[in-house]
Design an enzyme around this catalytic site. Structure first.
Site, PDB file in Angstrom:
ATOM      1  N   CYS A  32      98.697 -92.420-151.834  1.00 31.91           N
ATOM      2  CA  CYS A  32      99.460 -93.297-152.733  1.00 31.91           C
ATOM      3  C   CYS A  32      99.363 -92.864-154.193  1.00 31.91           C
ATOM      4  CB  CYS A  32      98.983 -94.742-152.607  1.00 31.91           C
ATOM      5  SG  CYS A  32      99.191 -95.419-150.960  1.00 31.91           S
TER       6      CYS A  32
ATOM      7  N   HIS B 238     101.139 -98.955-159.095  1.00 33.40           N
ATOM      8  CA  HIS B 238     101.388 -98.686-157.678  1.00 33.40           C
ATOM      9  C   HIS B 238     101.791 -99.997-157.019  1.00 33.40           C
ATOM     10  CE1 HIS B 238     101.133 -97.402-153.650  1.00 33.40           C
ATOM     11  NE2 HIS B 238      99.921 -97.879-153.381  1.00 33.40           N
TER      12      HIS B 238
ATOM     13  N   ASN C  20     105.160-101.070-149.720  1.00 38.72           N
ATOM     14  CA  ASN C  20     104.353 -99.961-150.231  1.00 38.72           C
ATOM     15  C   ASN C  20     104.949 -98.630-149.759  1.00 38.72           C
ATOM     16  OD1 ASN C  20     102.403 -98.081-150.888  1.00 38.72           O
ATOM     17  ND2 ASN C  20     100.681 -99.253-150.073  1.00 38.72           N
TER      18      ASN C  20
HETATM   19  N1  ACO Z   1     100.533-111.716-140.211  1.00 36.44           N
HETATM   20  C1  ACO Z   1      99.749-112.770-139.932  1.00 36.44           C
HETATM   21  N2  ACO Z   1      98.409-112.714-139.923  1.00 36.44           N
HETATM   22  C2  ACO Z   1      97.855-111.542-140.210  1.00 36.44           C
HETATM   23  C3  ACO Z   1      98.592-110.401-140.511  1.00 36.44           C
HETATM   24  C4  ACO Z   1      99.987-110.525-140.500  1.00 36.44           C
HETATM   25  N3  ACO Z   1     100.817-109.500-140.772  1.00 36.44           N
HETATM   26  N4  ACO Z   1      97.755-109.391-140.773  1.00 36.44           N
HETATM   27  C5  ACO Z   1      96.521-109.875-140.639  1.00 36.44           C
HETATM   28  N5  ACO Z   1      96.572-111.180-140.293  1.00 36.44           N
HETATM   29  C6  ACO Z   1      95.468-112.108-140.052  1.00 36.44           C
HETATM   30  C7  ACO Z   1      94.159-111.431-139.713  1.00 36.44           C
HETATM   31  O1  ACO Z   1      94.120-111.102-138.364  1.00 36.44           O
HETATM   32  C8  ACO Z   1      93.172-112.502-140.087  1.00 36.44           C
HETATM   33  O2  ACO Z   1      93.125-113.427-139.060  1.00 36.44           O
HETATM   34  P1  ACO Z   1      91.729-114.127-138.644  1.00 36.44           P
HETATM   35  O3  ACO Z   1      91.291-114.844-139.895  1.00 36.44           O
HETATM   36  O4  ACO Z   1      92.113-115.007-137.525  1.00 36.44           O
HETATM   37  O5  ACO Z   1      90.818-112.991-138.286  1.00 36.44           O
HETATM   38  C9  ACO Z   1      93.820-113.186-141.295  1.00 36.44           C
HETATM   39  O6  ACO Z   1      95.211-112.827-141.250  1.00 36.44           O
HETATM   40  C10 ACO Z   1      93.247-112.792-142.627  1.00 36.44           C
HETATM   41  O7  ACO Z   1      93.161-111.367-142.650  1.00 36.44           O
HETATM   42  P2  ACO Z   1      92.628-110.620-143.907  1.00 36.44           P
HETATM   43  O8  ACO Z   1      92.645-109.143-143.607  1.00 36.44           O
HETATM   44  O9  ACO Z   1      91.349-111.238-144.363  1.00 36.44           O
HETATM   45  O10 ACO Z   1      93.776-110.986-144.972  1.00 36.44           O
HETATM   46  P3  ACO Z   1      93.848-110.606-146.488  1.00 36.44           P
HETATM   47  O11 ACO Z   1      94.020-111.801-147.304  1.00 36.44           O
HETATM   48  O12 ACO Z   1      92.760-109.628-146.880  1.00 36.44           O
HETATM   49  O13 ACO Z   1      95.216-109.823-146.547  1.00 36.44           O
HETATM   50  C11 ACO Z   1      96.009-107.571-146.657  1.00 36.44           C
HETATM   51  C12 ACO Z   1      95.404-108.652-145.781  1.00 36.44           C
HETATM   52  C13 ACO Z   1      97.381-108.034-147.118  1.00 36.44           C
HETATM   53  C14 ACO Z   1      96.171-106.315-145.790  1.00 36.44           C
HETATM   54  C15 ACO Z   1      95.106-107.308-147.869  1.00 36.44           C
HETATM   55  O14 ACO Z   1      93.780-107.133-147.463  1.00 36.44           O
HETATM   56  C16 ACO Z   1      95.549-106.096-148.639  1.00 36.44           C
HETATM   57  O15 ACO Z   1      96.616-106.072-149.191  1.00 36.44           O
HETATM   58  N6  ACO Z   1      94.686-105.089-148.736  1.00 36.44           N
HETATM   59  C17 ACO Z   1      95.037-103.876-149.472  1.00 36.44           C
HETATM   60  C18 ACO Z   1      95.623-102.957-148.484  1.00 36.44           C
HETATM   61  C19 ACO Z   1      96.631-102.032-149.057  1.00 36.44           C
HETATM   62  O16 ACO Z   1      97.390-102.331-149.944  1.00 36.44           O
HETATM   63  N7  ACO Z   1      96.670-100.846-148.451  1.00 36.44           N
HETATM   64  C20 ACO Z   1      97.677 -99.895-148.788  1.00 36.44           C
HETATM   65  C21 ACO Z   1      97.135 -98.537-149.081  1.00 36.44           C
HETATM   66  S1  ACO Z   1      95.965 -98.569-150.353  1.00 36.44           S
HETATM   67  C22 ACO Z   1      96.848 -99.061-151.564  1.00 36.44           C
HETATM   68  O17 ACO Z   1      98.005 -98.690-151.616  1.00 36.44           O
HETATM   69  C23 ACO Z   1      96.275 -99.894-152.579  1.00 36.44           C
END
Ligand code: ACO
Length: 334
Positions: free
Chosen positions: A114, A259, A289
């Site tokens: 990224c 980003h 993204n």
């Molecule tokens: N729809 C519904 N529920 C979901 C989904 C979805 N698409 N994805 C995950 N969940 C659930 C999980 O299973 C979990 O359920 P549980 O509590 O029963 O176990 C719950 O939602 C919470 O999951 P978390 O992973 O704790 O959710 P969080 O608030 O952290 O959000 C996310 C997840 C959006 C992926 C966040 O962590 C994030 O954005 N992280 C950065 C990742 C990123 O941007 N990566 C890209 C590359 S690096 C970069 O570009 C920065």
């Protein structure tokens, strides 16, 4: 002669097909509300069958060349930042060069996931200030849809396809102020397992049967929570670092061009900089993204709004798998 690197053209390209959150909710256990609330994403664009990263890159490059008022014959080098190349080799840059009708000048890829565009801008700025090239095309382009596991709700909702390009021109500093002011880059490979894309069990260098079907398909794996936490911390650090290294302060930033991974990450960084929302470019909602394409796509969007003015200070930042992260400061000079 002291040289400075100026951005003289910018262009973005998004494939035609739009996939909404609702369409994804019909396929995996998710909802429009969950995706919007956690990420700010409303939709993503997906490349058509047969449409490769190099096609997206070439389309964005043509727009950047047009804005710069030059043609491919005027270009001295071409760099594509991508983590989804057309092939393992030759480079995607070589394909883009050919698709644009360019011959002879060097063309190569950068792999910093990224952060590829931010790394590319830093690398090319240094080379251009050393007098190696006069005019260069830098492109961030991705077909992330090709390496997603479409049954994994925790990753498939986050990414999209697209490309963004800039034309860089080196000018005598005495001919006017502006251009790239400075860059800061970092990596920490200790976190490489928190976010990765593999092919079957690995990749060509560690999968003995990579050449057979047994190797499986490519897929992204991510520990989202941890990525989120480290991204906010690392980006907060690097934006402060690049400003301090160049004798500038948060209050002097006119535009944050971040980003576009997650609206909550962007909001955390703008808060760190005390920047009002209207000074932050946000495009993640309509294309998700797009990895290396996301910063140049955001820049292209900002330029298209007509709000960008000569003399304004732009802060570009990005974070990606590895981890890699970095920032560039640019004084807009058009
Ligand atoms: N729809 C519904 N529920 C979901 C989904 C979805 N698409 N994805 C995950 N969940 C659930 C999980 O299973 C979990 O359920 P549980 O509590 O029963 O176990 C719950 O939602 C919470 O999951 P978390 O992973 O704790 O959710 P969080 O608030 O952290 O959000 C996310 C997840 C959006 C992926 C966040 O962590 C994030 O954005 N992280 C950065 C990742 C990123 O941007 N990566 C890209 C590359 S690096 C970069 O570009 C920065």
């Amino acid at each position: 002669m002291t040289l400075a690197t100026h951005i003289v053209g910018v262009g973005g390209y998004l494939p035609e097909r739009i996939v909404t959150n609702a369409e994804l909710a019909a396929r995996v256990d998710t909802s429009d509300q969950w995706i919007r609330e956690r990420t700010g994403i409303c939709q993503r664009h997906l490349a058509a069958e047969g449409e490769c990263t190099s096609d997206l890159a070439a389309a964005a490059a043509r727009k950047a060349l047009k804005m710069a008022g030059i043609s491919i014959e005027d270009i001295d080098a071409l760099v594509v930042a991508t983590t989804t190349p057309d092939l393992i080799f030759p480079s995607t840059a070589a394909s883009v060069q050919s698709k644009l009708g360019g011959v002879g000048f060097p063309a190569w890829d950068i792999q910093a996931v990224c952060a590829g565009f931010v790394f590319g801008l830093a690398q090319l700025d240094a080379m251009m200030r050393a007098g190696m090239f006069k005019r260069v095309l830098l492109i961030g382009a991705e077909t992330m849809s090709r390496i997603l596991n479409w049954n994994d709700r925790s990753t498939c909702v986050l990414f999209g396809d697209g490309a963004g390009a800039v034309v860089l021109e080196s000018r005598n500093r005495a001919d006017g102020s502006g251009g790239v002011i400075g860059s800061v880059l970092h990596s920490d490979g200790a976190h490489r397992d928190l976010l990765k894309a593999h092919y079957g069990d690995g990749a060509p260098s560690n999968t003995p049967d990579f050449h057979t079907d047994a190797a499986g398909v490519a897929a992204i794996e991510m520990r989202g929570n941890e990525v989120f936490r480290i991204a906010v911390k690392s980006l907060s650090g690097v934006v402060g670092e690049v400003l301090a290294a160049n004798g500038l302060t948060e209050s002097e930033v006119d535009w944050l061009v971040p980003h576009q991974a997650n609206l909550r990450i962007i909001n955390a960084i703008s808060k760190r900089l005390s920047l009002p929302a209207e000074r932050v470019v946000i495009t993640v909602g309509f294309h998700a993204n797009t990895s290396a394409a996301s910063v140049p796509l955001a820049l292209s969007h900002l330029q298209e709004t007509g709000k960008l003015e000569r003399g304004q200070l732009l802060l570009l930042e990005s974070f990606g798998a590895g981890f890699v992260w970095g920032a560039n400061l640019v004084r807009w000079s058009l």
